[in-house]
Design a protein around this motif. Structure first.
Motif, short mmCIF file in Angstrom:
data_model
loop_
_atom_site.label_atom_id
_atom_site.label_comp_id
_atom_site.label_asym_id
_atom_site.label_seq_id
_atom_site.Cartn_x
_atom_site.Cartn_y
_atom_site.Cartn_z
N GLU A 1 0.89 -2.36 2.47
CA GLU A 1 0.60 -1.49 3.63
C GLU A 1 -0.18 -0.25 3.24
O GLU A 1 -0.77 0.40 4.09
CB GLU A 1 1.92 -1.04 4.29
N CYS A 2 -0.15 0.11 1.95
CA CYS A 2 -0.81 1.34 1.54
C CYS A 2 -2.32 1.16 1.61
O CYS A 2 -2.87 0.19 1.10
CB CYS A 2 -0.38 1.74 0.13
N GLU A 3 -3.00 2.13 2.27
CA GLU A 3 -4.43 1.95 2.52
C GLU A 3 -5.32 2.51 1.42
O GLU A 3 -6.54 2.44 1.52
CB GLU A 3 -4.78 2.61 3.87
N CYS A 4 -4.74 3.05 0.38
CA CYS A 4 -5.56 3.65 -0.67
C CYS A 4 -6.38 2.58 -1.38
O CYS A 4 -6.09 1.39 -1.30
CB CYS A 4 -4.66 4.36 -1.68
N ALA A 5 -7.43 3.02 -2.08
CA ALA A 5 -8.32 2.06 -2.73
C ALA A 5 -7.70 1.53 -4.03
O ALA A 5 -7.59 0.32 -4.22
CB ALA A 5 -9.66 2.72 -3.01
N ASP A 6 -7.33 2.40 -4.92
CA ASP A 6 -6.86 1.88 -6.21
C ASP A 6 -5.58 2.55 -6.70
O ASP A 6 -5.48 2.94 -7.85
CB ASP A 6 -7.97 1.97 -7.27
N GLY A 7 -4.62 2.67 -5.81
CA GLY A 7 -3.32 3.21 -6.25
C GLY A 7 -3.22 4.69 -5.98
O GLY A 7 -4.14 5.44 -6.30
N CYS A 8 -2.12 5.11 -5.39
CA CYS A 8 -1.92 6.52 -5.09
C CYS A 8 -0.43 6.82 -5.25
O CYS A 8 0.36 5.92 -5.46
CB CYS A 8 -2.39 6.82 -3.67
N PRO A 9 -0.07 8.10 -5.14
CA PRO A 9 1.35 8.43 -5.34
C PRO A 9 2.26 7.81 -4.27
O PRO A 9 3.46 7.74 -4.47
CB PRO A 9 1.38 9.96 -5.23
N SER A 10 1.68 7.35 -3.14
CA SER A 10 2.58 6.74 -2.17
C SER A 10 2.68 5.24 -2.37
O SER A 10 3.31 4.54 -1.60
CB SER A 10 2.19 7.10 -0.75
N CYS A 11 2.06 4.70 -3.42
CA CYS A 11 2.38 3.33 -3.81
C CYS A 11 2.68 3.29 -5.31
O CYS A 11 3.76 3.68 -5.72
CB CYS A 11 1.33 2.32 -3.36
N VAL A 12 1.72 2.89 -6.14
CA VAL A 12 2.06 2.61 -7.55
C VAL A 12 2.06 3.82 -8.48
O VAL A 12 2.47 3.73 -9.63
CB VAL A 12 1.12 1.55 -8.15
N ASP B 1 -1.95 -0.17 -12.22
CA ASP B 1 -3.04 -0.82 -11.50
C ASP B 1 -2.50 -1.46 -10.23
O ASP B 1 -1.65 -2.34 -10.26
CB ASP B 1 -3.69 -1.88 -12.40
N LYS B 2 -3.03 -1.00 -9.08
CA LYS B 2 -2.48 -1.42 -7.80
C LYS B 2 -2.71 -2.91 -7.53
O LYS B 2 -1.80 -3.63 -7.14
CB LYS B 2 -3.11 -0.60 -6.68
N GLU B 3 -3.97 -3.38 -7.75
CA GLU B 3 -4.29 -4.76 -7.42
C GLU B 3 -3.43 -5.73 -8.23
O GLU B 3 -2.90 -6.71 -7.69
CB GLU B 3 -5.77 -4.99 -7.75
ZN LIG Z 1 -1.50 3.73 -2.37
#
Ligand SMILES: [Zn+2]
Length: 558
Positions: free
Chosen positions: A519-530, A544-546
């Protein structure tokens, strides 16, 4: 309660317990577990209430592309200053001691400009202050002489400061029950009250901002207690022996670990066995040594050398080298102190007031050793384990950060002894084949992906285990057989049952984590996901988010 019951029983008194809880899903079960007695549940509330305004406050973006948001402490300090200026009695809850001190300092600075007469009408409050200082602040709050306080959860439970008008919650306290508990500090009888929950840019909190129904629609979590925690139990047995000699029958009250622990306490010189009874054998008063909130009894005293070694407060060793280490800035009631010297033998940190325009954050290094594997299961091809581990953590350096701007003023290395934590962990080993596919077919990064998965899991698990964020830590580590495992462990000696809950509910937790990343809309990972972490690790891996998303999706569908 088990000890109280035992003493009363001895003197022929049978107690009746009345237990109250506003905020948990399983009050009956918890009360029965706590008291060891059958209970009856009364659960309708007819008390008069004013309107409660509950605001979810998501700090605005600074950089929308990178998903960077303004800091919740900045939002909190402006909101709090505004409320205080209007003479609205406000409590601000933070998750960390340093944050409580920082907000306090910033709000004072704001008030100096806008309403200088109110600067001294607010205080900071947290664990580690001297009892007398804490009682004084509680009294001032209760009497209404204080307009505001910035506090850690130290003020959340059990302390009566009366009702206030407004409550700011800086960061999700880990559980819905805690959130309501903190929010319950605002609201006098039938008057209106205000709660503002200010979110961090981390996975669970951004999820809550997107799904408020999760906060309001759900019943609060189940309270977890583990009356069998060896460390807690040993402390209770020491106290119980001091109260009345122990006998074998007491195992019915204190559980199956009682007899083995009595042997250990005898060896340690705390108890002696005479006939079939165990007696307290030391001159110390055991109850004064044990603190039920902090299990670790390894405490550092903080002394001010400029005032003849005046004791300022204390810090337990689980927090020890995170708050006090040579050249650290220690904050107390908005004053900054420099740690001049750390006496490791006497466990004393010598500090001195200094007018610093920065604070310090430590860097850690950490290794996990599995001491005993207790449970194992397979889930969709992943191996899942629960067991005892020893975590060695070392504070290897620190960085100086300027107040307000957070500008990095340079870092330094430290040489401190490592600290050991014997605790309970769960660890997950995703199938090797999955990581190979990620690497060779998707050109992904297994280690970086797992690091991201670990960060999200470590912020989701507290939610299911009714723990605060600081109670659970995680690490990605290669095992002796070269498999890579994600560890999640309780940050308390002996564990408090959080990893156990994680082991039970792993499927749900992984699905929740997957949802957060997708659900996180960031491109390559941000503090609200990874990119969410609990501590700064020396030589840490960039998540690494992907790759993290791939690992979680594959773990679920495999
Ligand atoms: Zn994110």
């Amino acid at each position: 309660m088990r000890r109280l019951n035992r003493i009363c029983h001895y003197y022929g008194v049978e107690l009746q317990f009345i237990c109250c809880s506003a905020t948990i899903a399983n009050p009956l079960e918890l009360a029965e577990k706590l008291t060891g007695m059958p209970m009856e549940l009364i659960d309708n509330d007819g008390s008069p209430k004013g309107t409660k305004h509950f605001i979810l406050w998501n700090p605005p973006y600074i950089d929308e592309e990178k998903s960077y948001r303004r800091s919740p402490t900045t939002e909190a300090q402006y909101l709090m200053a505004k409320l205080i200026e209007r003479h609205i009695q406000t409590i601000t809850f933070t998750r960390a001691r340093v944050i409580a001190e920082l907000i306090y300092r910033y709000v004072r600075d704001l008030l100096k400009e806008k309403a200088p007469e109110l600067v001294d009408s607010i205080r900071a409050y947290r664990g580690g202050y001297l009892p007398a200082e804490r009682r004084e602040i509680e009294k001032l709050l209760f009497s209404g002489q204080l307009l505001g306080v910035t506090s850690t959860t130290a003020l959340e439970l059990g302390i009566d400061v009366g009702a206030l008008d407004a409550c700011l919650i800086v960061g999700f306290p880990g559980t819905i029950a805690s959130l309501w508990q903190q929010s319950g500090r605002a609201g006098r009888k039938s008057e209106d009250s205000l709660t503002v929950f200010i979110a961090y840019n981390d996975p669970v909190e951004q999820y809550l901002m997107r799904h408020p129904e999760y906060l309001f629609g759900q019943s609060p979590e189940n309270a977890v207690i583990d009356p069998g925690n060896v460390y807690v139990l040993a402390e209770h047995l020491r106290c119980a022996a001091h109260e009345l000699p122990l006998s074998e029958e007491d195992a019915d009250i204190f559980g199956e670990l009682t007899l083995p622990l009595l042997d250990v306490l005898c060896e340690h010189g705390d108890l002696t066995q005479i006939g079939d009874k165990w007696y307290w054998a030391s001159t110390a008063y055991p109850a004064s040594e044990s603190d039920l909130r902090v299990i670790s009894n390894d405490t550092y005293t903080i002394m001010d050398i400029s005032r003849g070694n005046l004791v300022l407060g204390s810090v337990d060793a689980v927090n020890g080298f995170a708050m006090v280490y040579p050249e650290a800035i220690y904050m107390h009631e908005a004053e900054t102190y420099l740690v001049r010297d750390l006496d490791l033998e006497q466990k004393i940190a010598y500090v001195e007031p200094i007018d610093a325009d920065y604070y310090t954050q430590p860097w850690f290094e950490e290794t996990i050793f599995i001491t005993e594997q207790k449970k194992a299961k397979e889930w969709n091809g992943s191996q899942v384990y629960l067991g005892e581990v020893r975590v060695t953590r070392k504070t290897v350096g620190f960085v100086r950060m300027r107040f307000y701007t957070m500008e990095n003023l340079g870092s330094e290395r430290l040489d401190l002894p490592e600290q050991n934590l014997e605790t309970i962990a769960l660890w997950v080993i995703p199938p090797e084949e999955l990581l190979d596919r990620l690497k060779y077919e998707k050109s992904g990064k297994p280690y970086e992906g797992l690091e991201g998965v670990k960060n999200v899991l470590a912020s989701v698990l507290p939610h299911y285990a009714m723990a605060d964020r600081q109670s659970i830590r995680g690490k990605v580590q290669q095992l002796d057989n070269e498999q890579i495992a994600i560890f999640l462990y309780d940050a308390y000696p002996g564990g408090l049952g959080f990893a156990n809950k994680g082991y039970e509910l792993l499927e749900k937790i992984i699905e929740h984590a997957q949802k957060i990343i997708s659900e996180c809309e960031c491109a390559d990972g941000c503090p609200s996901c990874v990119r969410q972490t609990d501590a700064m690790m020396w030589g840490g891996i960039d998540p690494d988010k992907e790759s993290a998303a791939f690992i979680l999706e594959e773990m679920i569908v495999m």
